[in-house]
Design an enzyme around this catalytic site. Structure first.
Site, PDB file in Angstrom:
ATOM      1  N   ARG A 101       0.884  -1.187   0.000  1.00  0.00           N
ATOM      2  CA  ARG A 101       0.000   0.000   0.000  1.00  0.00           C
ATOM      3  C   ARG A 101       0.907   1.218   0.000  1.00  0.00           C
ATOM      4  O   ARG A 101       1.717   1.398   0.908  1.00  0.00           O
ATOM      5  CB  ARG A 101      -0.902   0.001   1.233  1.00  0.00           C
ATOM      6  CG  ARG A 101      -1.596   1.329   1.443  1.00  0.00           C
ATOM      7  CD  ARG A 101      -2.692   1.282   2.483  1.00  0.00           C
ATOM      8  NE  ARG A 101      -3.870   0.592   1.975  1.00  0.00           N
ATOM      9  CZ  ARG A 101      -5.094   0.719   2.487  1.00  0.00           C
ATOM     10  NH1 ARG A 101      -5.307   1.509   3.527  1.00  0.00           N
ATOM     11  NH2 ARG A 101      -6.117   0.071   1.969  1.00  0.00           N
ATOM     12  N   HIS A 128      -7.465   0.824  -6.336  1.00  0.00           N
ATOM     13  CA  HIS A 128      -7.665   0.003  -5.128  1.00  0.00           C
ATOM     14  C   HIS A 128      -8.316  -1.309  -5.591  1.00  0.00           C
ATOM     15  O   HIS A 128      -9.478  -1.582  -5.301  1.00  0.00           O
ATOM     16  CB  HIS A 128      -8.560   0.749  -4.137  1.00  0.00           C
ATOM     17  CG  HIS A 128      -8.521   0.211  -2.740  1.00  0.00           C
ATOM     18  ND1 HIS A 128      -7.762  -0.885  -2.371  1.00  0.00           N
ATOM     19  CD2 HIS A 128      -9.159   0.608  -1.595  1.00  0.00           C
ATOM     20  CE1 HIS A 128      -7.932  -1.122  -1.077  1.00  0.00           C
ATOM     21  NE2 HIS A 128      -8.780  -0.234  -0.584  1.00  0.00           N
ATOM     22  N   GLN A 131     -10.210  -3.840  -3.180  1.00  0.00           N
ATOM     23  CA  GLN A 131     -11.501  -3.351  -2.701  1.00  0.00           C
ATOM     24  C   GLN A 131     -12.593  -3.603  -3.739  1.00  0.00           C
ATOM     25  O   GLN A 131     -13.690  -4.060  -3.410  1.00  0.00           O
ATOM     26  CB  GLN A 131     -11.400  -1.842  -2.412  1.00  0.00           C
ATOM     27  CG  GLN A 131     -12.694  -1.241  -1.881  1.00  0.00           C
ATOM     28  CD  GLN A 131     -13.004  -1.677  -0.472  1.00  0.00           C
ATOM     29  OE1 GLN A 131     -12.195  -1.512   0.414  1.00  0.00           O
ATOM     30  NE2 GLN A 131     -14.182  -2.236  -0.256  1.00  0.00           N
ATOM     31  N   ASP A 218     -17.189   7.391  -1.327  1.00  0.00           N
ATOM     32  CA  ASP A 218     -15.896   7.217  -0.649  1.00  0.00           C
ATOM     33  C   ASP A 218     -15.578   8.578  -0.034  1.00  0.00           C
ATOM     34  O   ASP A 218     -16.241   9.585  -0.334  1.00  0.00           O
ATOM     35  CB  ASP A 218     -14.836   6.790  -1.684  1.00  0.00           C
ATOM     36  CG  ASP A 218     -13.445   6.562  -1.090  1.00  0.00           C
ATOM     37  OD1 ASP A 218     -13.339   6.350   0.135  1.00  0.00           O
ATOM     38  OD2 ASP A 218     -12.466   6.606  -1.855  1.00  0.00           O
ATOM     39  N   CYS A 257     -16.457   1.876   0.936  1.00  0.00           N
ATOM     40  CA  CYS A 257     -15.284   1.028   1.213  1.00  0.00           C
ATOM     41  C   CYS A 257     -14.797   1.181   2.653  1.00  0.00           C
ATOM     42  O   CYS A 257     -14.081   0.316   3.144  1.00  0.00           O
ATOM     43  CB  CYS A 257     -14.170   1.339   0.225  1.00  0.00           C
ATOM     44  SG  CYS A 257     -13.518   3.010   0.339  1.00  0.00           S
ATOM     45  N   ARG A 285     -13.426  -8.413   1.905  1.00  0.00           N
ATOM     46  CA  ARG A 285     -12.007  -8.162   1.623  1.00  0.00           C
ATOM     47  C   ARG A 285     -11.192  -9.422   1.889  1.00  0.00           C
ATOM     48  O   ARG A 285     -10.292  -9.774   1.136  1.00  0.00           O
ATOM     49  CB  ARG A 285     -11.483  -7.001   2.499  1.00  0.00           C
ATOM     50  CG  ARG A 285     -12.167  -5.655   2.267  1.00  0.00           C
ATOM     51  CD  ARG A 285     -11.897  -5.129   0.877  1.00  0.00           C
ATOM     52  NE  ARG A 285     -10.480  -5.046   0.615  1.00  0.00           N
ATOM     53  CZ  ARG A 285      -9.670  -4.064   1.046  1.00  0.00           C
ATOM     54  NH1 ARG A 285     -10.167  -3.060   1.744  1.00  0.00           N
ATOM     55  NH2 ARG A 285      -8.380  -4.056   0.749  1.00  0.00           N
TER      56      ARG A 285
HETATM   57  N1   CP Z   1     -11.229   0.115   2.637  1.00  0.00           N
HETATM   58  C1   CP Z   1      -9.962   0.011   3.055  1.00  0.00           C
HETATM   59  O1   CP Z   1      -9.037  -0.212   2.266  1.00  0.00           O
HETATM   60  O2   CP Z   1      -9.809   0.166   4.388  1.00  0.00           O
HETATM   61  P1   CP Z   1      -8.432   0.317   5.182  1.00  0.00           P
HETATM   62  O3   CP Z   1      -7.838   1.651   4.775  1.00  0.00           O
HETATM   63  O4   CP Z   1      -8.829   0.282   6.625  1.00  0.00           O
HETATM   64  O5   CP Z   1      -7.524  -0.803   4.807  1.00  0.00           O
HETATM   65  N1  NVA Z   2      -9.896   6.801  -1.504  1.00  0.00           N
HETATM   66  C1  NVA Z   2      -9.560   6.391  -0.160  1.00  0.00           C
HETATM   67  C2  NVA Z   2      -9.805   4.933   0.021  1.00  0.00           C
HETATM   68  C3  NVA Z   2      -9.526   4.448   1.428  1.00  0.00           C
HETATM   69  C4  NVA Z   2      -9.729   2.970   1.578  1.00  0.00           C
HETATM   70  C5  NVA Z   2      -8.120   6.749   0.151  1.00  0.00           C
HETATM   71  O1  NVA Z   2      -7.263   6.551  -0.710  1.00  0.00           O
HETATM   72  O2  NVA Z   2      -7.863   7.244   1.249  1.00  0.00           O
END
Ligand code: CP
Ligand code: NVA
Length: 299
Positions: A101, A128, A131, A218, A257, A285
């Site tokens: 990530r 993502h 997700q 989101d 999400c 997930r």
């Molecule tokens: N939706 C999601 O990716 O959540 P986290 O940021 O908690 O991993």
């Molecule tokens: N768009 C959001 C998704 C979090 C799971 C971010 O990148 O923070």
């Protein structure tokens, strides 16, 4: 499939196979006959915060017979400036796969190239994918599938989530209408890559939500954008609430999400009304990522 770097790179057949396997793994949880990661160690390298992704990968890797090793980028030399390609070369000689990530999509691409390991994108600024696979599983479970369904996305029109959804619509052939403030809409060069004619962008959330079966939102400010208060101000009128959803299709579902900011992109009332779907989405997930791990381990 050696890596999962982006929904953009997947075919309809690959997406459908992962969702099918996720459904099977969910049904057989606790009784898996195959342990495809037996004897393997998987590094999980995160530069951004996470609850769902981290926990679901750690649990999922264990349930498939492997050992997860969580590495916060602050705790390894990457956080002090050691190049991605050198980190990748080192890990490539020690572990069996990597979940990342981070910010730049190029970093996951480079990691895959220099480590030669299977690499899974656990969120970048561009996509993502994990997700979206879990969300598609949820749509399958709740609505029986995505064929012929109208999807709406209200919020940031060019976030990682929206981009992954646009590629999913493009690959799987469902209608997606994104409603977003003008300043957050995808640029023409991005839209020019989409040829299905099924993805459109507008400035009116009511147009997106009218007749929709799946309504998605989101956060307005993604990780890394927290200081951009001027961007947040653009989203007045883009909140998911019961009034906005009045013209949605009967039987519609709401996806988020998570994490959610109640009172901003969604009201507390609407989120609480749809917790059954939204937390099933979070649980999926685990199952969807186990399907991805099993898939890349076969490559
Ligand atoms: N939706 C999601 O990716 O959540 P986290 O940021 O908690 O991993
Ligand atoms: N768009 C959001 C998704 C979090 C799971 C971010 O990148 O923070």
């Amino acid at each position: 499939m050696k890596n999962l770097l982006a929904i953009e790179e997947l075919s309809a057949a690959q997406i459908t196979a992962i969702v099918d396997e996720a459904v099977e793994l969910k049904a057989s949880r606790g009784n898996h006959t195959s342990k495809p990661l037996d004897g393997q160690t998987w590094a999980i390298i995160f530069t951004k915060s996470s609850t769902r992704t981290r926990v679901s990968f750690e649990v999922g890797i264990r349930e498939l017979g492997g050992s997860p090793m969580f590495l916060s980028s602050n705790d390894i030399q990457l956080g002090r400036g050691e190049p991605i390609k050198d980190t990748a070369r080192v890990l490539g000689r020690m572990v069996h796969g990597v979940v990342i990530r981070t910010f730049a999509q190029q970093d996951v691409v480079d990691f895959a190239e220099f480590s030669k390991l299977p690499v899974i994108n656990a969120l970048t600024d561009d996509e993502h994918p994990c997700q979206i696979l879990a969300d598609l599983q949820t749509v399958r479970e709740k609505l029986g599938g995505w064929d012929g369904k109208k999807f709406a996305f209200v919020g940031d029109g060019f976030s990682n989530m929206t981009r992954s959804w646009m590629w999913a619509a493009e690959r799987l052939g469902f209608e997606l209408v994104v409603a977003s403030p003008k300043s957050c809409q995808p640029p023409a060069e991005f839209m020019a890559q989409l040829s299905s004619g099924l993805v459109s962008v507008c400035e009116d959330p009511k147009v997106a939500v009218a007749g929709a079966d799946v309504i998605n939102t989101d956060v307005w400010l993604s990780m890394g954008q927290e200081g951009q208060k001027e961007k947040e101000a653009e989203f007045a009128g883009f909140q998911l609430n019961s009034e906005l959803l009045a013209d949605a299709n009967q039987g519609h579902i709401v996806l988020h999400c998570l994490p959610a900011y109640r009172g901003k992109e969604i009201t507390d009332e609407l989120l609480e009304k749809h917790t059954d779907t939204i937390f099933q989405q979070a649980e999926n997930r685990l199952h969807a990522q186990k399907a991805v791990l099993a898939e890349v381990s076969r490559a």
